[in-house]
Design a protein around this motif. Sequence first.
Motif, PDB file in Angstrom:
ATOM      1  N   PRO A 204       6.856  12.775   8.552  1.00  0.00           N
ATOM      2  CA  PRO A 204       8.216  13.297   8.386  1.00  0.00           C
ATOM      3  C   PRO A 204       8.802  13.787   9.706  1.00  0.00           C
ATOM      4  N   VAL A 205       8.942  12.876  10.634  1.00  0.00           N
ATOM      5  CA  VAL A 205       9.329  13.233  12.001  1.00  0.00           C
ATOM      6  C   VAL A 205      10.320  12.205  12.536  1.00  0.00           C
ATOM      7  N   GLY A 206      11.284  12.679  13.291  1.00  0.00           N
ATOM      8  CA  GLY A 206      12.189  11.784  14.002  1.00  0.00           C
ATOM      9  C   GLY A 206      13.461  11.494  13.239  1.00  0.00           C
ATOM     10  N   PRO A 207      14.492  11.051  13.930  1.00  0.00           N
ATOM     11  CA  PRO A 207      15.811  10.856  13.311  1.00  0.00           C
ATOM     12  C   PRO A 207      15.806   9.800  12.208  1.00  0.00           C
ATOM     13  N   HIS A 208      15.014   8.761  12.363  1.00  0.00           N
ATOM     14  CA  HIS A 208      15.027   7.704  11.352  1.00  0.00           C
ATOM     15  C   HIS A 208      14.391   8.168  10.058  1.00  0.00           C
ATOM     16  N   PHE A 209      13.343   9.000  10.195  1.00  0.00           N
ATOM     17  CA  PHE A 209      12.766   9.543   8.975  1.00  0.00           C
ATOM     18  C   PHE A 209      13.771  10.449   8.278  1.00  0.00           C
ATOM     19  N   LEU A 210      14.448  11.282   9.021  1.00  0.00           N
ATOM     20  CA  LEU A 210      15.384  12.213   8.393  1.00  0.00           C
ATOM     21  C   LEU A 210      16.501  11.446   7.680  1.00  0.00           C
TER      22      LEU A 210
ATOM     23  N   THR B  29       0.859  -1.189   0.000  1.00  0.00           N
ATOM     24  CA  THR B  29       0.000   0.000   0.000  1.00  0.00           C
ATOM     25  C   THR B  29       0.890   1.233   0.000  1.00  0.00           C
ATOM     26  N   GLN B  30       0.524   2.221  -0.790  1.00  0.00           N
ATOM     27  CA  GLN B  30       1.236   3.497  -0.749  1.00  0.00           C
ATOM     28  C   GLN B  30       0.776   4.260   0.479  1.00  0.00           C
ATOM     29  N   ARG B  31       1.662   4.528   1.388  1.00  0.00           N
ATOM     30  CA  ARG B  31       1.275   5.309   2.557  1.00  0.00           C
ATOM     31  C   ARG B  31       2.317   6.391   2.797  1.00  0.00           C
ATOM     32  N   THR B  32       1.919   7.361   3.608  1.00  0.00           N
ATOM     33  CA  THR B  32       2.830   8.454   3.886  1.00  0.00           C
ATOM     34  C   THR B  32       3.437   8.276   5.276  1.00  0.00           C
ATOM     35  N   ILE B  33       4.749   8.219   5.310  1.00  0.00           N
ATOM     36  CA  ILE B  33       5.441   8.162   6.597  1.00  0.00           C
ATOM     37  C   ILE B  33       5.423   9.568   7.179  1.00  0.00           C
TER      38      ILE B  33
ATOM     39  N   SER C 145       4.736   1.793  14.009  1.00  0.00           N
ATOM     40  CA  SER C 145       6.073   2.285  14.287  1.00  0.00           C
ATOM     41  C   SER C 145       7.042   1.223  13.795  1.00  0.00           C
ATOM     42  N   ARG C 146       7.786   1.551  12.752  1.00  0.00           N
ATOM     43  CA  ARG C 146       8.610   0.547  12.076  1.00  0.00           C
ATOM     44  C   ARG C 146      10.027   1.075  11.923  1.00  0.00           C
ATOM     45  N   GLY C 147      10.928   0.499  12.686  1.00  0.00           N
ATOM     46  CA  GLY C 147      12.312   0.920  12.578  1.00  0.00           C
ATOM     47  C   GLY C 147      12.485   2.401  12.861  1.00  0.00           C
ATOM     48  N   GLY C 148      11.680   2.942  13.779  1.00  0.00           N
ATOM     49  CA  GLY C 148      11.801   4.343  14.146  1.00  0.00           C
ATOM     50  C   GLY C 148      11.071   5.289  13.204  1.00  0.00           C
ATOM     51  N   MET C 149      10.352   4.719  12.226  1.00  0.00           N
ATOM     52  CA  MET C 149       9.549   5.577  11.352  1.00  0.00           C
ATOM     53  C   MET C 149       8.072   5.313  11.635  1.00  0.00           C
ATOM     54  N   TYR C 150       7.271   6.339  11.449  1.00  0.00           N
ATOM     55  CA  TYR C 150       5.879   6.284  11.886  1.00  0.00           C
ATOM     56  C   TYR C 150       4.911   6.479  10.732  1.00  0.00           C
ATOM     57  N   THR C 151       3.996   5.562  10.618  1.00  0.00           N
ATOM     58  CA  THR C 151       2.966   5.677   9.598  1.00  0.00           C
ATOM     59  C   THR C 151       1.606   5.592  10.274  1.00  0.00           C
TER      60      THR C 151
ATOM     61  N   PRO D 174      16.766   8.083  26.056  1.00  0.00           N
ATOM     62  CA  PRO D 174      18.001   7.339  25.779  1.00  0.00           C
ATOM     63  C   PRO D 174      17.837   5.830  25.959  1.00  0.00           C
ATOM     64  N   GLU D 175      16.976   5.407  26.871  1.00  0.00           N
ATOM     65  CA  GLU D 175      16.864   3.972  27.123  1.00  0.00           C
ATOM     66  C   GLU D 175      15.918   3.271  26.138  1.00  0.00           C
ATOM     67  N   ALA D 176      15.227   4.044  25.300  1.00  0.00           N
ATOM     68  CA  ALA D 176      14.257   3.434  24.381  1.00  0.00           C
ATOM     69  C   ALA D 176      14.978   2.644  23.292  1.00  0.00           C
ATOM     70  N   THR D 177      14.373   1.536  22.854  1.00  0.00           N
ATOM     71  CA  THR D 177      14.944   0.773  21.747  1.00  0.00           C
ATOM     72  C   THR D 177      14.047   0.925  20.532  1.00  0.00           C
ATOM     73  N   VAL D 178      14.664   0.776  19.375  1.00  0.00           N
ATOM     74  CA  VAL D 178      13.876   0.851  18.140  1.00  0.00           C
ATOM     75  C   VAL D 178      13.245  -0.508  17.920  1.00  0.00           C
ATOM     76  N   GLU D 179      11.939  -0.534  17.987  1.00  0.00           N
ATOM     77  CA  GLU D 179      11.247  -1.801  17.808  1.00  0.00           C
ATOM     78  C   GLU D 179      10.129  -1.620  16.808  1.00  0.00           C
ATOM     79  N   ASP D 180       9.741  -2.722  16.190  1.00  0.00           N
ATOM     80  CA  ASP D 180       8.565  -2.666  15.335  1.00  0.00           C
ATOM     81  C   ASP D 180       7.358  -2.874  16.226  1.00  0.00           C
ATOM     82  N   LYS D 181       6.477  -1.911  16.230  1.00  0.00           N
ATOM     83  CA  LYS D 181       5.306  -2.062  17.085  1.00  0.00           C
ATOM     84  C   LYS D 181       4.131  -1.253  16.551  1.00  0.00           C
ATOM     85  N   ILE D 182       2.972  -1.654  16.979  1.00  0.00           N
ATOM     86  CA  ILE D 182       1.776  -0.874  16.641  1.00  0.00           C
ATOM     87  C   ILE D 182       1.386  -0.099  17.891  1.00  0.00           C
ATOM     88  N   VAL D 183       1.274   1.207  17.718  1.00  0.00           N
ATOM     89  CA  VAL D 183       1.000   2.081  18.846  1.00  0.00           C
ATOM     90  C   VAL D 183      -0.323   2.805  18.621  1.00  0.00           C
TER      91      VAL D 183
END
Lengths: 446, 574
Positions: free
Chosen positions: A42-48, A36-40, B223-229, B197-206
């Motif tokens: 644009p927030v946080g270090p991993h997105f950047l 599915t095409q979704r929009t991440i 929440s997937r690898g620190g990215m949020y959809t 600082p103590e948080a870990t990058v996890e795949d989770k549904i929040v």
Amino acid sequence: MIMATATLATQPLPVLPEGWAGEKDFNPIGSLSAATQRTIEPVGPHFLAHARRARHKRTFSEDDRIQAQEAAKKVESTNDDEISEPEDPMDLQRDAKDWKSQDHYQVLGLSKYRYKATEEQIKRAHRKKVLKHHPDKKAAAGVTDDDNFFKCIQKAHEVLMDPVKRRQFDSVDEKADVDPPSKKQLAKGNYYKLWGSVFKSEGRFSKTTPVPEFGDENATKEQVDEFYNFWYNFDSWRTFEYLDEDVPDDNENRDQKRHVERKNTNARKKKKAEDNARLRKLLDDASAGDERIKKFRQEANAAKNKRRLEKEAAEKRALEEAKAKKEAEERAAQEAEAAAKAEREAQKKAKESAKNAVKKNKRVLKGSVKEANYFASGAASAADVDAVLGDVELVQGKIDPEEIAALAGKLNGLTVADEIKSVWSAEVKRLVEAGKLKEGDAKSLA
Amino acid sequence: MAETGSRPAPGDRTVIGLVFGNSNSSIAYTLDEKAEVIANEDGDRQIPTVLSYVDGDEYYGQQAKAFLVRNPKNTIAYFKEFVGQDFKSIDPTHNHASAHPHDVDGVVSFTVNDKEEAVEPSTLSVSEVTTRYLRRLITAASEYLGKTVTSAVITVPTDFTDKQKAALIKAANDADLEVLQLIAEPVAAILAYDARPEATVEDKIVVVADLGDTRSDVAVVASRGGMYTILATSHDYEFAGCHLDQVLIDHFAKEFIKKHNTTDPRENARSLAKLKLEAESTKKALSLGTNASFSIESLIEGIDFTSTINRLRYEMSARKVFEGINRLIEAVVKKADLDVLDIDEVILSGGTSHTPRIANNLAALFPESTTIVAPATCATAINPSELLARGAALQASLIQEYDAEDIDQSTHPAVSTVKHIANALGVVTLAADDASSESFTPIVPAETAVPARRVARIAGPKNGGDVLIRVVEGGAHIKVTKPEPKQKAETNGAKDEDDSDDSDDDSSDEDDEEEEKREKVWRIGNTVAEAAVRDVKKGSQVEVTLTVNADLSVIVTAREIGGKGGVRGVVKAP
Ligand SMILES: Nc1ncnc2c1ncn2[C@@H]1O[C@H](COP(=O)(O)OP(=O)(O)OP(=O)(O)O)[C@@H](O)[C@H]1O
Ligand SMILES: [Mg+2]
């Protein structure tokens, strides 16, 4: 943030099956089935970090940007088209005091949803109406004293958001009913669709969910059975207190209050009983014309008949087979007996002809010594004859019919006494050598 | 989102995170990668979003809020939501007890006396009001930090329209504030937690439930690898903090009428304003203690009123609101095509999230495997009123060095809109107790944005040897096991006697019934590839790495941990 390490799984991997093969131990088989095409966000270090990679040596054209925006799956429902219907001018004139007779769904613009409206839809529809009809807004626009419809909206919202009140209203919301099909409608076909929607709407009163569907002509017997079982045992939450007469509020007239309450209780009971009867009639009507039931009955009958015929045929066949078997056995016995008899006769014949042959050959043996004049020179004396014939019989007794035949063969046709004698003496000699005669036995022939 | 107005050079910025709510606003900044919420000169970290004008003086925050009793006409509250909206699409319900919004050619406006010698009251557009209010916040923050704040990341609800965004940016610019970025509220809340600082990058549904004063917003976020959809959202205006205030207002008003036999204090604007303020403070006290007092001087007709309430009583009266919140959250999970069993975390954000009953109800709604991150249910929870500001401040510190063009390019949908795999990808493993039954072990979960790479370590077969890596898609479904029907005889008899006194409603027989068991089970789907890892030692583990590329092609690698060699293969894009 701490980067996560590998996930750990305790369940073991399977052993490689015997004979598994793959090029360099790898076999591509399928591919990913869906995305599915979704929009991440644009927030946080991993997105950047992602953005840096995505933008690496690349500028997005305006087209790219527009396309990306359009292709993304939207999570916000931006328009409320689904809950927009024109307002009924009659509703706008309503007196809020008369809320019992108002169609709460229609007031909120949810006529096409009714009992199916979700809580979210009710809330959104309500909010939409509030935005439009809020008295403070009308006051700001200089219109005063016009909050009657707003009160209707609030009442509709109050009823529909309260699960108990909503059920009471839904119980008497006849606009959600689907009338049973008429004969004329049914005549055009569509039996299953027409009745299906009747029961679908009736199903809203079910305490148990899911409610089995009416199905179509392809439904299995189990499905149809389940449907009618469910509906003939229908457990309904439908109640009729919404139609209660108002109970007088004052504490003065307690008797009257009690009277109205009793009247209401009875009315509810009566309506409930009528409703049950109505549902039963619907079911009776639906099942009476249900071709599937007929079909299943016919199939059941046919199956039964088929079983009976099969059974009879099987019995007949068994009988015939038994008979045939018996006949065959009898025939075989007869044939065996005949064969045995023929055999016996043939043996007897063979024995007899062997006997005759022996007799004949013995006559040749005896004839040969007679032909040789019992090996006497001149007339043979009785003693000579006796001795020679006695020895012939002795030799004959020592040899079997074949040897007799062989001997007879040699003697046959001989007329010269010496020749005859040499045959005999050779035979005696053979027998002596074979130990069948003693030296000196059959002296007259030696 | 091309912002206009003053643009400091990246090196000259002083950045903050800013929350501009309907009822409260807050400001945070970061120091050594840690976010802190700033208290204003009144000592408030939650600064009421209220402006009030008295004799030409402008008050904001808590002081302005207090004027709702004595000076409601010149006090402007609950205006945030109106920014960027036409008059016809606003709900003025909450402005009933303060300056009323009115329509000036479609522009939402307020008319107040903001000058000392008021000859003519001023009509202020909602944008102007916003600019004035933001200016006060910026001043407070600048004073606290000792340098002029230039730039901010501001949080907005997920349903904020482009028009609202543009209007907010404009209003901020007019207050000399550069808007670095507007970020979604639920994501700010998650970032506040993930940046610890103590948080870990996890795949989770929040699930993020932001329970404020006038609205409750819920979002389901992958929440997937620190990215949020964001997968689904819902917005509600019926079960929020002000509705809890209303419960207490009604409760005490009734008590007051009964006790003093007076007219209804709710029908007098000033009495109602007093009731409202006191109700809110009693409500907050009930989040901490099990008892709270309620006391108002001269409520009506000069009568003082003092009373108390205990938490239980409050929770009973507010039951409808609490249940509404539960239903709201349940419905969004469903909207995302998920089940409560799929949810790893529920983050409670917003002032109303301090309410213990709400967190406890959610703990009952979700399975034990779900963490309810709220003060009442989780010792490490961050103050829910501060989550958004902290998240915004963290984001501000991440992008403060970017120039405007860079921010725009990096946050554009062309970058952020990507494919997310619809099904989980993993391998077939054997059930620990039954080697004949295969099961699915997920490695890359569903709704992961691609490209993505995940590594899993999996036990080898019991006796080692050659190992099969079967890469498959997995689908989850919920298995429901109905309880065995209970024997009637069991529940009869002695048992009835001792529990008859503690339940006076008719729900007791419902409670008796054993609940059905619900569990999430995986179905093995479509096979993607097979690979072999040879001669694995007994007791060894196998490391499987799955990389899903942007075009959905898949790279599979597998090797014995500590062993030599391994296998690598590529599955073509569909
Ligand atoms: N300790 C507490 N216990 C209970 N409720 C609280 C507590 N602290 C704040 N609140 C309530 O939280 C609400 C304010 O929450 P918040 O500041 O998140 O709202 P907001 O985001 O400004 O408003 P909105 O969501 O309407 O835009 C108010 O109703 C307030 O009474
Ligand atoms: Mg909020």
